[in-house]
Design an enzyme around this catalytic site. Structure first.
Site, PDB file in Angstrom:
ATOM      1  N   ASP A  64      18.407  60.082 -64.893  1.00  0.00           N
ATOM      2  CA  ASP A  64      17.584  59.001 -65.377  1.00  0.00           C
ATOM      3  C   ASP A  64      16.706  58.591 -64.191  1.00  0.00           C
ATOM      4  OD1 ASP A  64      16.863  57.025 -67.233  1.00  0.00           O
ATOM      5  OD2 ASP A  64      18.085  55.564 -66.160  1.00  0.00           O
ATOM      6  N   ASP A  81      22.259  54.863 -64.577  1.00  0.00           N
ATOM      7  CA  ASP A  81      22.762  53.605 -64.013  1.00  0.00           C
ATOM      8  C   ASP A  81      23.405  52.721 -65.069  1.00  0.00           C
ATOM      9  OD1 ASP A  81      20.526  52.923 -65.384  1.00  0.00           O
ATOM     10  OD2 ASP A  81      19.592  51.770 -63.776  1.00  0.00           O
ATOM     11  N   ASP A 107      21.161  53.507 -70.916  1.00  0.00           N
ATOM     12  CA  ASP A 107      21.503  54.923 -71.038  1.00  0.00           C
ATOM     13  C   ASP A 107      23.001  55.187 -71.225  1.00  0.00           C
ATOM     14  OD1 ASP A 107      22.399  54.490 -68.497  1.00  0.00           O
ATOM     15  OD2 ASP A 107      20.786  55.581 -67.515  1.00  0.00           O
TER      16      ASP A 107
HETATM   17  P1  ADP Z   1      14.094  54.479 -67.637  1.00  0.00           P
HETATM   18  O1  ADP Z   1      14.283  55.679 -68.488  1.00  0.00           O
HETATM   19  O2  ADP Z   1      13.021  54.743 -66.627  1.00  0.00           O
HETATM   20  O3  ADP Z   1      15.360  53.988 -67.024  1.00  0.00           O
HETATM   21  P2  ADP Z   1      14.109  52.443 -69.768  1.00  0.00           P
HETATM   22  O4  ADP Z   1      14.520  53.293 -70.925  1.00  0.00           O
HETATM   23  O5  ADP Z   1      15.084  51.483 -69.254  1.00  0.00           O
HETATM   24  O6  ADP Z   1      13.483  53.321 -68.564  1.00  0.00           O
HETATM   25  O7  ADP Z   1      12.780  51.681 -70.176  1.00  0.00           O
HETATM   26  C1  ADP Z   1      11.641  52.401 -70.573  1.00  0.00           C
HETATM   27  C2  ADP Z   1      10.376  51.578 -70.492  1.00  0.00           C
HETATM   28  O8  ADP Z   1      10.455  50.476 -71.413  1.00  0.00           O
HETATM   29  C3  ADP Z   1      10.138  50.938 -69.152  1.00  0.00           C
HETATM   30  O9  ADP Z   1       9.480  51.808 -68.277  1.00  0.00           O
HETATM   31  C4  ADP Z   1       9.273  49.737 -69.529  1.00  0.00           C
HETATM   32  O10 ADP Z   1       7.952  50.140 -69.652  1.00  0.00           O
HETATM   33  C5  ADP Z   1       9.802  49.338 -70.882  1.00  0.00           C
HETATM   34  N1  ADP Z   1      10.774  48.221 -70.783  1.00  0.00           N
HETATM   35  C6  ADP Z   1      12.089  48.278 -71.052  1.00  0.00           C
HETATM   36  N2  ADP Z   1      12.680  47.092 -70.879  1.00  0.00           N
HETATM   37  C7  ADP Z   1      11.705  46.246 -70.459  1.00  0.00           C
HETATM   38  C8  ADP Z   1      11.671  44.856 -70.091  1.00  0.00           C
HETATM   39  N3  ADP Z   1      12.780  44.096 -70.102  1.00  0.00           N
HETATM   40  N4  ADP Z   1      10.484  44.330 -69.718  1.00  0.00           N
HETATM   41  C9  ADP Z   1       9.373  45.102 -69.681  1.00  0.00           C
HETATM   42  N5  ADP Z   1       9.335  46.391 -70.017  1.00  0.00           N
HETATM   43  C10 ADP Z   1      10.480  46.979 -70.402  1.00  0.00           C
HETATM   44 MG    MG Z   2      17.389  53.222 -66.870  1.00  0.00          MG
END
Ligand code: ADP
Ligand code: MG
Length: 619
Positions: free
Chosen positions: A321, A513, A517
């Site tokens: 991730d 983390d 996920d």
């Molecule tokens: P990653 O795969 O990089 O860990 P996530 O699945 O956690 O990313 O989130 C994907 C995208 O969704 C982030 O890059 C962001 O653009 C958006 N996002 C998720 N949660 C939030 C939040 N609390 N505030 C703003 N944007 C968010």
């Molecule tokens: Mg993440």
């Protein structure tokens, strides 16, 4: 001392005294006939009573065809043909072997249970201006505790007064003490080194770090690796077959040759049974696995069972991730681009909207805002995982998130420029600007990816972030395969696709983390969670937990897993090889009953040493 060890020592002590007496009585006091039988029988009973009892218990569970059975059969046979001293001697060495087995097993368990050491014994609860000593389990969330220098932190808590340094070694393997000050978390099981601190209990004892790690360690022994099961299945078929062979050795040759050989072949058949004991083989397999789990835990890598250690050694693909795993998950604001409001207002609205979110993006935006958040102004918060959040702030509807979120809302917005993660903000259905933030790559993420590439293990990155950021990070790290713009559920789909395309013998690991996920962690052959000290979901869903936020710990875990599996294979080959040689020698009459059992003990010792060696110094 473990109870098994103590029992064995007593049996062996009593047995060897009686054995010596018996030998003396034959040699110096001319005991013969019934008297001779009696003294040897006494020693024999002292040595075998425990085993017989054990067998009786196993008999009811319907699997008694084990090494004990072989030994009893052989030694009783030896008694019947008048080889008393041989029978007792063989039994004595057999028991010494069992003693070595019990000792090495309990030592290995103890090295893992070094973690039992993290159990905090007492706590000081603050009442008014004084304090009272209580059991850690009596503390409730919100209580204030006083932690003095030298004391173990009883429960997870947040520092409310004082500064100190904390020794986290037992939890994370990190030797360098960590500084803590007001507002920071301290974890149960670690040790307060220098200052007097007060802290507010954030988790009750049962949910605190120390208890959770101990639970994990205790259950690690229950999940068996395929090669452990193999060893058990093997003996279930092996023992009856060998017993039959032993009987054939006693019966066939004399039937085919002259009659006066009967007794020799009887004796050889019995030695054959002793030589066939599968006992060095049985112990060395679980022992090596426990050793591997212990070695990993010393480095701050908790592995929840032998099966996962084994799977890790076969893992060819590591899927990472991005946010919070390969990157720090600490975003720095690059640009604030408001639309019709001021920069300060935009930042404030964003921080308020993220008030309740734990996402690394949310944490960073709140940090950037810097002021306290009055949560009474925030209502109806909804987090859309993979998109962003919505909330009602001061009665106004606010949407905060990525471009996908804006598209979904049908919002018109100008695409942000520059590399980074854009967080778009809309208030009451009107676009109000964006904040461009950028994450920092973890230094040792690079080292980890390079190591994987060098060892021909595949590294893949999955992320919910946009393509530009994803490509940028991947290029800097040297990752070839990147999948961007994934929703949390897309990550599971992507992972399953990988799993379908791999060979039966290959395994796949996902490293995350635990934020957004957990389902992927649970689905992978080996789910590896980082920073187990923080995230509950990660600790639950993962099979392997890196207690510190250091992806490079994976390298240690992989090396240990490969070392362990190699030790297991070497041990099995060596033990079976020795067995075959010994059986052939027994057949041709080159070994006595005692020789056979001593050879087996030697094999076992070599296997034990080999396991320790290979696990400690993997390639
Ligand atoms: P990653 O795969 O990089 O860990 P996530 O699945 O956690 O990313 O989130 C994907 C995208 O969704 C982030 O890059 C962001 O653009 C958006 N996002 C998720 N949660 C939030 C939040 N609390 N505030 C703003 N944007 C968010
Ligand atoms: Mg993440």
């Amino acid at each position: 001392m473990a109870r098994e060890v103590k029992n064995k020592l007593m049996e062996i002590g009593a047995g060897s005294v009686l054995y010596l007496l018996a030998l003396c009585s034959v040699r110096y006091w001319d005991a013969t006939g019934g008297a001779e039988l009696f003294v040897f029988l006494l020693a024999y009973v002292a040595l075998t009573a425990g085993i017989v009892w054990q067998m009786f218990k196993n008999f009811r569970r319907l699997h008694f065809f084990d090494e004990n059975f072989l030994m009893l059969l052989a030694t009783v046979g030896a008694f019947l043909i008048g080889k008393y001293a041989e029978a007792v001697g063989a039994m004595l060495f057999f028991q010494v072997g069992k003693l070595i087995e019990a000792i090495s097993m309990s030592r290995t368990k103890k090295s893992i249970a070094k973690y039992m050491d993290i159990r905090p014994e007492s706590a000081n609860r603050k009442v008014g201006t004084s304090e009272e000593a209580v059991e850690p389990s009596e503390l409730k969330a919100g209580d204030v505790i006083i932690i003095k220098p030298g004391e173990k932190i009883p429960v997870d808590a947040v520092v409310t007064e004082g500064v100190s340094t904390i020794d986290m070694k037992v939890l994370t393997g990190e030797a360098e003490p960590q500084e803590v000050k007001v507002g920071q978390k301290v974890y149960s099981g670690s040790i307060n080194l220098s200052g007097l601190i007060e802290a507010r209990v954030s988790k009750v004892y049962a949910e605190s770090t120390a208890s959770r790690i101990m639970k994990m360690v205790e259950s690690a022994g229950h999940r068996k690796a395929e090669s452990e099961n193999f060893a058990e299945r093997f003996t279930r078929y092996y023992t009856p077959i060998v017993t039959l062979l032993g009987i054939l050795v006693m019966l066939l040759p004399p039937m085919m040759m002259e009659a006066h050989d009967t007794e020799i072949w009887m004796y050889r058949g019995l030695i054959f049974l002793v030589a066939a004991c599968p006992f060095g083989l049985l112990i060395s397999v679980p022992l090596a696995f426990l050793g591997g789990i212990g070695a990993a835990s010393k480095q701050g890598v908790m592995i929840k069972g032998s099966n996962y250690l084994e799977a890790l050694s076969k893992t060819e693909t590591f899927i990472f991730d991005k946010t919070g795993t390969l990157t720090m998950g600490v975003f720095h604001v690059q640009e604030v681009v408001p639309n019709g409001i001021t920069e300060e207002e935009l930042l404030e609205i964003t921080a308020y909207g993220e008030a309740y979110s734990n996402h690394p993006i949310a944490m960073s935006l709140k940090d950037a805002y810097g002021l306290d958040i009055d949560t009474s102004r925030v209502k109806d918060v909804k987090e859309h995982s993979g998109f962003g959040v919505e909330a009602v702030i001061d009665g106004r509807m606010v949407h905060i998130g990525n471009s996908k979120f804006m598209n979904k809302l049908g919002m018109f917005y100008p695409p942000a420029e520059g590399i980074g993660t854009a967080v778009y903000v809309a208030v009451d259905g009107e676009y109000r600007g964006y904040i461009l933030i950028a994450d920092v790559i973890r230094r040792d993420a690079r080292r980890t990816i390079h190591w994987l590439n060098r060892h021909h293990l595949e590294a893949v990155m999955l992320t919910g972030d946009n393509e530009r950021v994803a490509e940028d990070v991947a290029k800097k790290l040297g990752i070839e395969y990147v999948y961007a713009n994934l929703m949390p559920e897309d990550k599971v789909v992507q992972l399953e696709e990988f799993m379908e395309n791999q060979l039966e013998s290959e395994k796949l690991a996902f490293v995350g983390d635990g934020i957004n996920d957990a389902p992927v962690l649970a689905r992978a052959d080996v789910g590896i969670a980082m920073g187990g000290l923080g995230a509950d979901a990660a600790l639950e869903a993962a099979d392997v937990v890196l207690l510190e936020d250091e992806p490079s710990k994976i390298i240690n875990a992989i090396r240990i897993s490969k070392g362990t599996v190699r030790a297991v294979k070497q041990n099995i080959v060596f033990a079976i090889g020795m067995k075959v040689i010994l059986l052939i020698m027994a057949f041709f009459g080159y070994v006595s009953m005692q020789d056979a059992i001593i050879a087996d003990m030697g094999t076992m010792l070599i296997n034990i040493l080999n396991s320790f060696w290979v696990i400690r110094y993997p390639e």
